[in-house]
Design a protein around this motif. Structure first.
Motif, PDB file in Angstrom:
ATOM      1  N   VAL A 161      26.159   3.487  21.024  1.00 55.35           N
ATOM      2  CA  VAL A 161      27.102   4.269  21.835  1.00 55.35           C
ATOM      3  C   VAL A 161      27.238   3.659  23.232  1.00 55.35           C
ATOM      4  O   VAL A 161      28.352   3.517  23.760  1.00 55.35           O
ATOM      5  N   ILE A 162      26.108   3.292  23.833  1.00 57.60           N
ATOM      6  CA  ILE A 162      26.157   2.695  25.177  1.00 57.60           C
ATOM      7  C   ILE A 162      26.893   1.362  25.149  1.00 57.60           C
ATOM      8  O   ILE A 162      27.697   1.057  26.043  1.00 57.60           O
ATOM      9  N   LEU A 187      17.383   7.243  16.431  1.00 59.74           N
ATOM     10  CA  LEU A 187      18.110   7.808  17.568  1.00 59.74           C
ATOM     11  C   LEU A 187      18.326   6.766  18.663  1.00 59.74           C
ATOM     12  O   LEU A 187      19.381   6.737  19.305  1.00 59.74           O
ATOM     13  N   ILE A 188      17.321   5.928  18.873  1.00 60.01           N
ATOM     14  CA  ILE A 188      17.487   4.851  19.856  1.00 60.01           C
ATOM     15  C   ILE A 188      18.605   3.908  19.419  1.00 60.01           C
ATOM     16  O   ILE A 188      19.436   3.476  20.227  1.00 60.01           O
ATOM     17  N   VAL A 193      21.227   4.593  17.550  1.00 61.37           N
ATOM     18  CA  VAL A 193      22.524   5.248  17.767  1.00 61.37           C
ATOM     19  C   VAL A 193      22.888   5.226  19.246  1.00 61.37           C
ATOM     20  O   VAL A 193      24.036   4.951  19.619  1.00 61.37           O
ATOM     21  N   THR A 194      21.917   5.511  20.101  1.00 59.71           N
ATOM     22  CA  THR A 194      22.172   5.507  21.545  1.00 59.71           C
ATOM     23  C   THR A 194      22.567   4.125  22.043  1.00 59.71           C
ATOM     24  O   THR A 194      23.495   3.985  22.847  1.00 59.71           O
TER      25      THR A 194
END
Length: 255
Positions: free
Chosen positions: A233-234, A226-227, A229-230
């Motif tokens: 995205v950022i 999840l990190i 993916v984040t």
């Protein structure tokens, strides 16, 4: 279906496979527990202060290493790229050092810093730096010679040339280096924590694996995913915002 809906559908299908495969006996639960058990372990982890401390340590190491790599890569890339003799002298050195895997520096990092944050930071900076430096060199090389000569004919100083000619051309390459470096930095941060034992989620994963807490191990792996993916995205959002004037970004907005 819109793209985000297709993505969620694929993710739901993966969750269903992970949930049903061990329950159907296709995989032993001691190797791959059901997804619901992973979520339960994740909820248990989220209720402990050790998890949040490890998460902050991972994010701190990642952000600090990426910031150092960006600053050094952009500065050296512009200086080396703007001076042809310096670029010619350093090309062979860069091509020699760049392919060296960062994990090969683990013995040196442990020898210098033990299991401290600086040991993992060394790996993160080394791996991310080359991603940024190479992209900046490409960007400086892509500067229009006519624009460069025009700036010189108007007697622009070196800093003025960098600000008005080099930087606008190199900025898309800088953002590409930032996006690549952000992903590589996270990979090396987790790798360093796993192998070296520096504080962070990687060490928590190693501890869970050695203690036989398989569900907790997978739960922490999910957090790392999840990190990732984040971060992606950022990085993409930052790239679109910084380069909103660039034709490629405007083309995406129109499409």
């Amino acid at each position: 279906m819109p793209g985000w809906a297709l993505g969620l559908t694929g993710l739901a299908a993966l969750m269903a496979v992970v949930e049903l495969a061990p329950r159907a006996g296709l995989v032993q639960e001691r190797f791959l527990p059901p997804f619901s058990r992973m979520l339960s372990a994740l909820a248990d982890q989220a209720g402990t202060p050790e998890f949040w401390r490890a998460l902050l340590e991972t994010l701190r190491g990642w952000a600090l290493g990426l910031a150092i790599a960006m600053a050094a890569g952009v500065l050296l890339g512009i200086v080396i790229g703007a001076v042809p003799p310096l670029r010619a002298v350093t090309t062979s050195t860069i091509e020699f050092l760049r392919p060296i895997p960062s994990v090969a520096l683990i013995p040196l990092a442990v020898l210098l810093y033990g299991t401290q944050l600086r040991a993992t930071l060394l790996l993160v900076v080394y791996a991310s730096f080359w991603q940024v430096l190479v992209q900046v060199l490409y960007g400086v090389r892509d500067v229009d010679p006519v624009a460069r000569e025009t700036a010189r004919s108007y007697r622009f100083g070196p800093l003025a040339q960098v600000r008005t000619v080099v930087w606008p051309t190199a900025l898309p390459y800088v953002m590409t280096g930032f996006r690549l470096g952000a992903s590589v930095a996270l990979i090396l941060e987790i790798t360093g924590e796993l192998v070296i034992g520096s504080p962070g989620l990687g060490r928590q994963i190693a501890v869970a694996q050695t203690s036989g807490a398989v569900a907790a191990m997978y739960a922490l792996v999910i957090v790392v995913g999840l990190i990732g993916v984040t971060v992606n995205v950022i990085a993409r959002a930052t790239e679109r915002r910084v380069l909103r004037w660039h034709p490629s970004i405007r083309g995406e907005a129109i499409a």
